[in-house]
Design an enzyme around this catalytic site. Structure first.
Site, PDB file in Angstrom:
ATOM      1  N   ARG A 228      39.468  35.417  42.624  1.00  0.00           N
ATOM      2  CA  ARG A 228      39.107  36.691  42.005  1.00  0.00           C
ATOM      3  C   ARG A 228      40.008  36.934  40.799  1.00  0.00           C
ATOM      4  O   ARG A 228      41.183  36.556  40.811  1.00  0.00           O
ATOM      5  CB  ARG A 228      39.271  37.853  42.997  1.00  0.00           C
ATOM      6  CG  ARG A 228      38.111  38.017  43.963  1.00  0.00           C
ATOM      7  CD  ARG A 228      36.835  38.511  43.272  1.00  0.00           C
ATOM      8  NE  ARG A 228      35.724  38.663  44.191  1.00  0.00           N
ATOM      9  CZ  ARG A 228      34.771  37.759  44.422  1.00  0.00           C
ATOM     10  NH1 ARG A 228      34.781  36.602  43.809  1.00  0.00           N
ATOM     11  NH2 ARG A 228      33.774  38.020  45.259  1.00  0.00           N
ATOM     12  N   HIS A 276      31.668  32.959  36.298  1.00  0.00           N
ATOM     13  CA  HIS A 276      31.509  33.199  37.744  1.00  0.00           C
ATOM     14  C   HIS A 276      30.354  32.357  38.325  1.00  0.00           C
ATOM     15  O   HIS A 276      29.377  32.891  38.868  1.00  0.00           O
ATOM     16  CB  HIS A 276      31.279  34.695  38.033  1.00  0.00           C
ATOM     17  CG  HIS A 276      31.642  35.072  39.452  1.00  0.00           C
ATOM     18  ND1 HIS A 276      32.192  36.268  39.801  1.00  0.00           N
ATOM     19  CD2 HIS A 276      31.529  34.380  40.622  1.00  0.00           C
ATOM     20  CE1 HIS A 276      32.404  36.318  41.108  1.00  0.00           C
ATOM     21  NE2 HIS A 276      32.001  35.163  41.629  1.00  0.00           N
TER      22      HIS A 276
END
Ligand code: NAP
Length: 313
Positions: A228, A276
Site C-alpha cells: 500500500r 496498481h
C-alpha cells in the site's frame, strides 16, 4: 428463507459475479437471492464488498452475518465505524498467482539489470559491465509473509535468490530466513539489495519506510512496493533516491490513486510508476472463495480469512 446476498461492487463486474456466484452457491446446495440493490437492508445476510461499489454506510444492514471483501487490503473497511459484523478479506489463488508473477518479474528486472541492457542499444559492447550475477549471490527481502508475500518469497527462493522474509510474528518457511520484530526489520533492510513491500496498511505499518529506515537500507538498493502507498513516506523516499542512497523504486500503490499528475514520482528518473496492477481479484477463484465462506457461515463454521479488527488486517 433463501440466503440474501447483496453485491456492492463496481457495475462492470455485476453480471459476471452474479453468474459465477449463483453457480458456486448451487454447488454448495445453498438457496440464495442475489441483489444488486435493496429496499429491505435489514434482511440482507451477506454483503460482497469492494471499495469502488456503492455501499459505504452499513448502518441499515442490521442483520449482516459478514462483509465479504473482494479486496485483500481492508484498511477502508477496518476504519469504517458503521461495520456491524465480521469482515472477511479476499485470499484467492488467482490474486496470489498474479502477485507472484508481478513481484518475480520486477525483482528479475532489477537483478538482471534489464534497464541498462534496454537503454544500451547504441553500438557499444558492454559485456563486462552488464553481465548479471547469479540469483544465489543476490539477497532479496519480502516484507510481509502473508497470503501474498509467502508465495512471492517461495517463488524467489525457487529461482535461488537468498530470501529474507519479515513479518509481525515469528515464522518458519523452508529455505527462507524468517525474521520479525524491530531488530529483524533493521537487519533485513541492511542485508537485502532488493526489498519487496507486501505489508497491509495498518496503524503499525503506516510510514514504516521513513527516513530513519531508509538510512538503514543498503547503498544502491531497490525498493518494490506492491503493498500500500501509505507504507512509504514519499518525501523521505524521494530524498533517498535523489541522494543516490537508493538506486530505484518500483511503486504499484500510492497514497492517492490515480497518482496525481503533478506528483514528483511521475517524472523521477529512478521511479517506476505502475498503476496498481500487481494483482487483481480474479472472478472465478474469488467467487469460489466467497461461496465457500457463505457455506461456512450458513453451517455455523468459522469464516476463512477473517480480519482481526484490532490489528487492522
Ligand atoms: P496478509 O495475508 O494479511 O499478510 C500480511 C503480512 O504482513 C503478514 O505476514 C503479517 O505478519 C505482516 N504484517 C502485518 N503487520 C505487520 C507489522 N506491523 N510488522 C511486520 N509485519 C506485519 O495480507 P496479504 O493477503 O498477503 O496482502 C498484503 C497486502 O497486499 C494487502 O494488505 C494489500 O494492501 C496489498 N495488495 C496489493 C495488491 C496490488 O495489486 N498491489 C493486490 C492485493 C493486495 P504476520 O504473518 O505475523 O501476521
Amino acid at each position: 428463507m433463501p440466503v440474501q446476498v447483496l453485491l456492492s461492487v463496481h457495475s462492470r463486474h455485476v453480471a459476471n459475479y452474479c453468474r459465477l456466484l449463483k453457480d458456486e452457491l448451487a454447488s454448495h446446495s445453498i438457496e440464495t437471492d442475489i441483489h444488486i440493490e435493496t429496499d429491505t437492508p435489514a434482511l440482507i445476510d451477506y454483503i460482497i464488498y469492494s471499495p469502488d461499489g456503492p455501499i459505504h454506510d452499513f448502518t441499515p444492514f442490521t442483520q449482516l452475518k459478514a462483509i465479504l471483501s473482494l479486496w485483500a487490503g481492508v484498511e477502508t473497511l477496518v476504519r469504517n465505524q458503521t461495520v456491524p459484523c465480521p469482515i472477511v478479506r479476499m485470499v484467492e489463488s488467482g490474486m496470489q498467482e498474479g502477485m507472484t508473477e508481478w513481484v518475480t518479474g520486477h525483482v528479475l528486472r532489477h537483478h538482471l539489470g534489464l534497464d541498462e541492457v534496454l537503454d544500451g542499444q547504441d553500438g557499444v559492447w558492454r559485456q563486462r559491465q552488464l553481465m548479471p550475477p547469479l540469483a544465489r549471490d543476490r539477497c532479496v527481502a519480502v516484507m510481509g509473509l502473508g497470503a501474498l508475500g509467502s508465495p512471492c518469497a517461495l517463488s524467489l527462493r525457487t529461482l535461488n535468490f537468498n530470501v529474507i522474509g519479515w513479518s509481525r510474528t515469528a515464522k518458519e518457511m523452508a529455505g527462507i530466513e524468517c525474521r520479525h520484530g524491530q531488530d529483524g526489520l533493521y537487519s533485513t533492510v541492511a542485508d537485502a539489495e532488493i526489498i519487496v513491500l507486501l505489508l497491509p496498511h495498518t496503524s503499525a505499518t503506516e510510514n514504516i519506510v521513513n527516513s530513519d529506515l531508509l538510512a538503514r537500507f543498503r547503498q544502491n538498493s531497490v525498493l518494490i512496493n506492491s503493498g500500500r502507498g501509505a507504507l512509504i513516506d514519499d518525501k523521505a523516499l524521494l530524498a533517498a533516491l535523489d541522494s543516490g542512497h537508493l538506486k530505484h523504486a518500483t511503486l504499484d500503490v500510492f497514497r492517492e490513486e490515480p497518482l496525481p499528475l503533478d506528483h514528483p514520482f511521475w517524472n523521477h528518473h529512478a521511479v517506476t510508476v505502475s498503476p496498481h496492477i500487481a494483482a487483481d481479484t480474479r472472478a472465478q477463484s474469488a467467487m469460489s472463495m466467497i461461496g465457500e465462506n457463505i457455506n461456512r457461515g450458513e453451517r455455523g463454521r468459522t469464516f476463512l480469512n477473517l480480519v482481526d479488527r484490532t490489528l487492522g488486517y
